[in-house]
Structures are given as structure tokens and as C-alpha cells.
Scaffold this active site. Structure first.
Site, short mmCIF file in Angstrom:
data_model
loop_
_atom_site.label_atom_id
_atom_site.label_comp_id
_atom_site.label_asym_id
_atom_site.label_seq_id
_atom_site.Cartn_x
_atom_site.Cartn_y
_atom_site.Cartn_z
N HIS A 25 17.28 51.89 52.17
CA HIS A 25 17.11 50.46 52.45
C HIS A 25 17.89 50.10 53.71
O HIS A 25 19.06 49.71 53.63
CB HIS A 25 17.60 49.63 51.26
N GLU A 403 26.78 36.76 26.77
CA GLU A 403 27.07 38.15 26.41
C GLU A 403 26.98 39.08 27.62
O GLU A 403 27.82 39.97 27.79
CB GLU A 403 26.10 38.64 25.32
#
Length: 652
Positions: A25, A403
Site C-alpha cells: 500500500h 466490550e
């Protein structure tokens, strides 16, 4: 040396490495090279000769796909791990420059990133750990910032919202995020998928936001100077062009995740004024970058002198070691002996809480928390101060219903060092935490997940809250220890192991009470993963019953009935299958035994058990649960003492 030349060295290495690998990338490193150069040259506190300096600034590349930005910076500033040969071996087997940064694999990489948003959430945990240690030991020993480069994708991921609101709530003023605002994602313009006003979003969560032209070094420096004076976390919208300098690909999605190609690469180098061959860094540029890497050496030396003369030296070094203090070990041993003598009939979540009550006061580095389930998870030790802006030394975090953010931030806390984090939620909601649990296992960092309400035994809340596949799913993660203790002794043993492990652990704990079964705590039998709890009597075993958690008591009761019928039966408790697999063949074979009938009892799905025990019958769940009292559910799903006895008799 001017910023443009220094930044072009970063761009060139990124382009050359991706081109040679024919994979990677290049766009983000090309776009963020100017801003990253200003950051490393003028703001980041680090010493390239010691990547582990505890008071260094943390730099997190949350947009991990742009890894060549980080590798180029590490190489140029003089990190020994990242040689030019390693740059040339980008994305190749065994190199120090994998496709996405990996903690523990490459010196200078603070956390494993690539799953977008994780690095940002890790950084929140790092900033929290810094504040806790700063409050405890003072600014002379702990005073550093956490810097993040995040992309559009990081901010689209849901975990980013959890992380952003956490940081805002706790006013983590030493956390600064540079958002690579290039308006490009893999599918094209970001606006095809998202039109969020990111600055307004951060501001609504309590952040200060700034903006700058990412290709104007003076403007970047202005924004960074503003940021370090803030009393809140800061997000800087750094406006960039992805693939900056590429005549045809700049500002397009094709710059994101593919090599430029020889023609475009040559044209780009000409456009940016870089007349050098592949992987060629002129001596004067290399020297200037090495000086940047060494600029923190004096600050590092001064810090060492302060540590040496500090009244906190012993405690500070103990905190950094991460080792359990002797007092905590002694308290844990005494607690286990007490539980073996008393054999309390309580839920294993309560047993877990009692273990924490024993250990927590003797280990100042332990930091607990819960995702809005404190009373249910039994994670708060009475009298513990809560971590808040007004109480930065607090050792308990109210994570809220976050969470994923909790698990990711705990990874960041563990990576930072100086604290040992644990956090609670229901086992069923480990699905929300799973991406971060997986990364903790990949990195090998000690994070403890307290996962209560571990089966249909939670009762009336029904199948939405009753985990059936979750034990199997967690056990499938390499490097994660999954404990399901059967009583108070095993719960304490699980904590003892988890607290001294190098990697993450998950404790699956019951809501419902279960009898005390162990009467001897002189040896941590759970450390073997599986062990014979009760032997067969009256001859060689004809039946072996294997069970975990609350179902061990059912197996014990079934054994009693089978023994009365003249069937020699043994019970094997299996609190941790991962540890059992690590035992030698002799122990494994002896523990499994050669009984004619083997039955596994666990209130979850059977997946994975046949890999541990051959030719075994299974009593447990085959589908989702239901809403009813726990006792009725165990009867309804035939997870009972009578069902175990009937199965054994039918198989004999």
C-alpha cells in the site's frame, strides 16, 4: 535539511519496497510522509538506540496497511532491526517488514495493526496506562504522549467510536490522533460510504479538533504545537493527497493498495525531485535522519539518572517487570488452601471475585474493570478507587457498554507496561471482544478476560445471553488460554496461571452456584489442563467422565451412582484444554485412560472435543438455549446426572 527532502526519502523507500514486492500500500505513506516527518523530527520523544525506553512517546500506526511509512521511519532513524535489506524484503517470508506491523516481530512497532481501528483503541489504553503510572510515580519518571496515525477506515470501524468516547470521558490530553484525511477508500471516494463530519463527531465526545494542510510542514507544525498544549485529547484532520506526487494515481483509489508500476514510479520520483535509484538514500539525507533518531539520547540519559535517584526506583522497576509480587503469591496460595478446606458452594464468578479480593491488595499493578456489568462480573474489589480524570491513580475502570473498546484498550495497557489489566463481561459478549482477543493472542500480551454467565445456567435471560458456541470459538484462537473452573479452588488456580502467563487468558465463569469439589490445593492441578479428580474404585475404570465448569459436579454425582451399580467410574476435570495439549504424551494418555466408555459433559457445543479425546460420547448443547430457570433448562436439554448415567449404561 528541509522537510521536503527528508519526507521524500520516506516516500521513495515506500514506493521502492512496494514495487519490489509487487504488493502493498504505497498511497498512505506517500500522502502522510510530510506530516510524519514533522512529527518524528520535531515532536516525538524517542531514542532509536533503545526501542524499549519506558518513557518514550508511543507512536501507533492504526492504519497498519501503510506499514512502509513506519518501516521507512524506523530504518531512517536508525532502529537496528529495520536494515535496508529488511526494507528490500518487504512482505517476504521471515522478514522484519511484514505486510502489516507486528508487535514483537519488529523493534519499534508498538502494537500489531491492520484490522482498522484497533490501533486507535490500543492507543487509548496506552494513554490510560501512562496516566495511571504518572499519577503513581510522578512526571519525572512517567511523562510521555501517545501519537496515532489513523485513516478514514479506522474512523469508520465501530471500535473507533468506543475508543473515542472513552478517551473523551477520561480527558486523555496526552493522546493525539493525526487523521489522514485523504477522502479515498478502496472502493473510491469516502463519500460513497460515509459522510460523517469527523471533527464534529470527535468534539461531541470531548476532544479538541484541529486541521492542517498535510503537505505544508509549517502548517503541520502549527497544529502539533497547538495539540500538545491541549487539556483534552486532540484529533488533527491532516488534509493529504493519497499517493502524493504520482502523476496519474495521486488522489485516486488505485494509489491505495497496489504497486505504482515502473513507469509511474519513475514519473513520481521525477515529479517530487528525487533523482535516485531504488532504495538509494544520499549520505547527507541518511545522516540527517540518523540525527533525528539520536536526538532523544540526552533526554533518555537524563531520565535514567532521575530513575536512579528516585525514591520510587524499586517500585517503578517492579511495576515495569510485570512480575507477581511475593506477597500476592503468598496471598493466593493461602486463599487456595482456605477454599480447599472450606469447599464453598458458590458460583465460580463469586469464586473469581474472592480470588481477586485476596490478590488485588498485594499487587499494585493490577487494574480491573467491567463493561457495565461490575456487580455481575464480580470484578471490583471493595474499596478500590475508580479511574477518572479526578482520580488518575484509580485501579478500576468503568468501561461502559464497550466490550470491543475495553478489550482493545486493555491490549494497549498491557503493551504499554506497568499495569496488568483484566476486564469483565458476559461470555456471550466475547463476540464483541473477539477481534481484540485474537490480536492479544497474536501479540502474546497478558490480558485477562473475566467472562461470566458461561452457559444456559444463566437462566431466564434466554438464548440471546446464553453462550453455547463461545467456548469452542475462543478455544479456536491460537495462543489463548480458556479456563472453565469447576469450583473455588480451580477458579483460584486459573487466576494464578493467567496472572503469570505471557499471553491472554479467558475465564469462563458460572452465574449459578456449584459445590466445592477439590479438597487439596497443594498442587495447581489446573496447570496440567486436565487431571483425574476422582479415580475409579473396585477395579479398572470402565467409564471415564470428562467435564468442565459446573458440569463437573454432575459428573461426580453420576460417578457415585455408577459406582453403586458396580461400574468402576472415574471423573476427569478439564479446566483448560490448551494447557492439556502442552503436556507430554505419557501424561495425556494416562489422563484420558483406556476405559471402555468415554463421555464428555459440557453445557456448550461439542466442537473441538473429538480432537482431544477419541471415541467419546458428548452430553451438552446442539443448538441454542431457551428462557427458563437454570434447573429447568438443564433438565430440558438433558444435561443431568441421570442422562450421564443412562448414556454410560447404554454404551457399556
Amino acid at each position: 535539511m528541509d522537510n521536503k527532502t527528508l519526507a521524500n526519502a520516506v516516500r521513495a523507500l515506500a514506493m521502492d519496497a512496494v514495487e519490489q514486492a509487487k504488493s502493498g500500500h504505497p498511497g498512505m505513506p506517500m500522502g502522510m510522509a510530510d506530516a510524519a516527518t514533522v512529527l518524528f523530527r520535531d515532536f516525538l520523544k524517542f531514542d532509536a538506540s533503545d526501542p524499549h525506553w519506558p518513557d518514550r512517546d508511543r507512536f501507533v500506526l492504526s492504519a497498519g496497511h501503510g506499514s512502509m511509512l513506519l518501516y521507512a521511519l524506523l530504518h531512517l532513524t536508525g532502529y537496528a532491526d529495520v536494515t535496508l535489506d529488511e526494507i528490500k524484503n518487504f512482505r517476504q517470508l521471515g522478514s522484519k517488514t511484514p505486510g502489516h506491523p507486528e508487535y514483537g516481530h519488529t523493534e519499534g512497532v508498538e502494537t500489531t495493526t491492520g484490522p482498522l481501528g484497533q490501533g486507535l483503541a490500543n492507543a487509548v489504553g496506552m494513554a490510560m496506562a501512562e496516566r495511571m503510572m504518572n499519577a503513581r510515580f510522578g512526571g519525572d519518571l512517567v511523562d510521555h504522549r501517545t501519537w496515532v496515525i489513523a485513516g478514514d477506515g479506522c474512523l469508520m470501524e465501530g471500535v473507533s467510536q468506543e475508543a473515542i468516547t472513552l478517551a473523551g470521558r477520561h480527558r486523555l490530553e496526552k493522546l493525539i490522533v493525526l487523521w489522514d484525511d485523504n477522502d479515498i477508500c478502496i472502493d473510491g471516494k469516502v463519500s460513497t460510504a460515509d459522510t460523517t463530519d469527523q471533527r464534529a463527531r470527535f468534539e461531541s465526545a470531548g476532544w479538541k479538533t484541529l486541521s492542517c494542510d498535510g503537505h505544508n510542514p509549517d502548517d503541520v507544525k502549527r497544529a502539533l504545537n497547538d495539540a500538545i498544549r491541549s487539556d483534552r485529547p486532540v484529533m488533527i484532520a491532516v488534509k493529504t493527497v493519497i499517493g502524493f506526487g504520482a502523476p496519474k494515481k495521486a488522489g485516486t483509489k488505485s494509489a491505495h493498495g497496489e504497486a505504482l508500476g515502473a513507469e509511474e514510479l519513475a514519473a513520481t520520483k521525477a515529479a517530487i525531485g528525487w533523482p535516485h535509484g531504488p532504495f538509494e538514500i544520499p549520505d547527507d539525507v541518511a545522516k540527517a535522519w540518523k540525527a533525528i533518531g539520536a536526538k532523544g539520547a540526552q533526554r533518555h540519559a537524563d531520565w535514567k539518572a532521575r530513575v536512579k535517584s528516585s525514591v520510587h526506583k524499586r517500585d517503578f522497576e517492579a511495576a515495569l517487570s510485570g512480575e507477581m509480587p511475593k506477597a500476592a503469591k503468598d496471598a493466593l496460595a493461602a486463599h487456595m488452601a482456605k477454599m480447599a478446606a472450606e469447599k464453598p458452594a458458590v458460583a465460580t464468578r463469586a469464586s473469581s471475585g474472592h480470588t481477586l479480593d485476596a490478590v488485588f491488595p498485594h499487587w499494585p499493578e493490577l487494574v480491573g474493570g467491567s463493561a457495565d456489568l461490575t456487580g455481575s462480573n464480580n470484578t471490583l474489589v471493595k474499596g478500590t478507587e475508580v479511574f477518572l480524570p479526578e482520580s488518575p491513580a484509580g485501579r478500576y475502570v468503568h468501561w461502559g457498554v464497550r466490550e470491543h473498546g475495553m478489550a482493545s484498550a486493555m491490549n494497549g495497557m498491557a503493551l504499554h507496561g506497568g499495569v496488568v489489566p483484566y476486564g469483565g463481561t458476559f461470555l456471550v459478549f466475547s463476540d464483541y471482544s473477539r477481534p481484540a482477543i485474537r490480536l492479544a493472542a497474536l501479540m502474546g500480551v497478558r490480558v485477562i478476560h473475566v467472562l461470566t454467565h458461561d452457559s444456559i445456567g444463566l437462566g431466564e435471560d434466554g438464548p440471546t445471553h446464553q453462550p453455547v458456541e463461545h467456548l469452542a470459538a475462543l478455544r479456536a484462537i491460537p495462543g489463548l488460554q480458556v479456563f472453565r473452573p469447576c469450583d473455588a479452588v480451580e477458579a483460584a488456580e486459573a487466576w494464578a496461571i493467567a496472572l503469570e502467563s505471557k499471553g491472554p487468558s479467558a475465564l469462563a465463569l458460572s452465574r449459578q452456584a456449584t459445590p466445592g469439589l477439590r479438597t487439596d490445593a497443594s498442587e495447581n492441578k489446573s496447570a496440567r489442563g486436565m487431571y483425574e479428580l476422582l479415580p475409579a474404585e473396585g477395579g479398572a475404570a470402565k467409564v471415564s467422565l470428562f467435564a468442565t465448569g459446573t458440569e463437573v459436579a454432575l459428573a461426580v454425582a453420576a460417578r457415585d451412582l455408577l459406582q453403586k451399580d458396580g461400574v468402576p467410574t472415574r471423573v476427569v476435570s478439564a479446566p483448560c484444554l490448551e494447557l492439556f495439549r502442552e503436556q507430554d504424551d505419557d501424561y495425556i494418555n494416562a489422563t484420558i485412560g483406556d476405559a471402555e466408555v468415554r463421555i464428555v459433559v459440557e453445557a456448550g457445543v461439542s466442537l473441538g472435543w473429538s480432537d482431544v479425546i477419541d471415541n467419546c460420547a458428548f452430553i451438552g448443547m446442539t443448538g441454542f438455549g431457551a428462557s427458563a430457570p437454570a434447573k429447568a433448562l438443564y433438565q430440558h436439554f438433558f444435561i443431568t446426572t441421570e442422562a450421564i448415567v443412562e448414556a454410560a449404561q447404554a454404551l457399556l
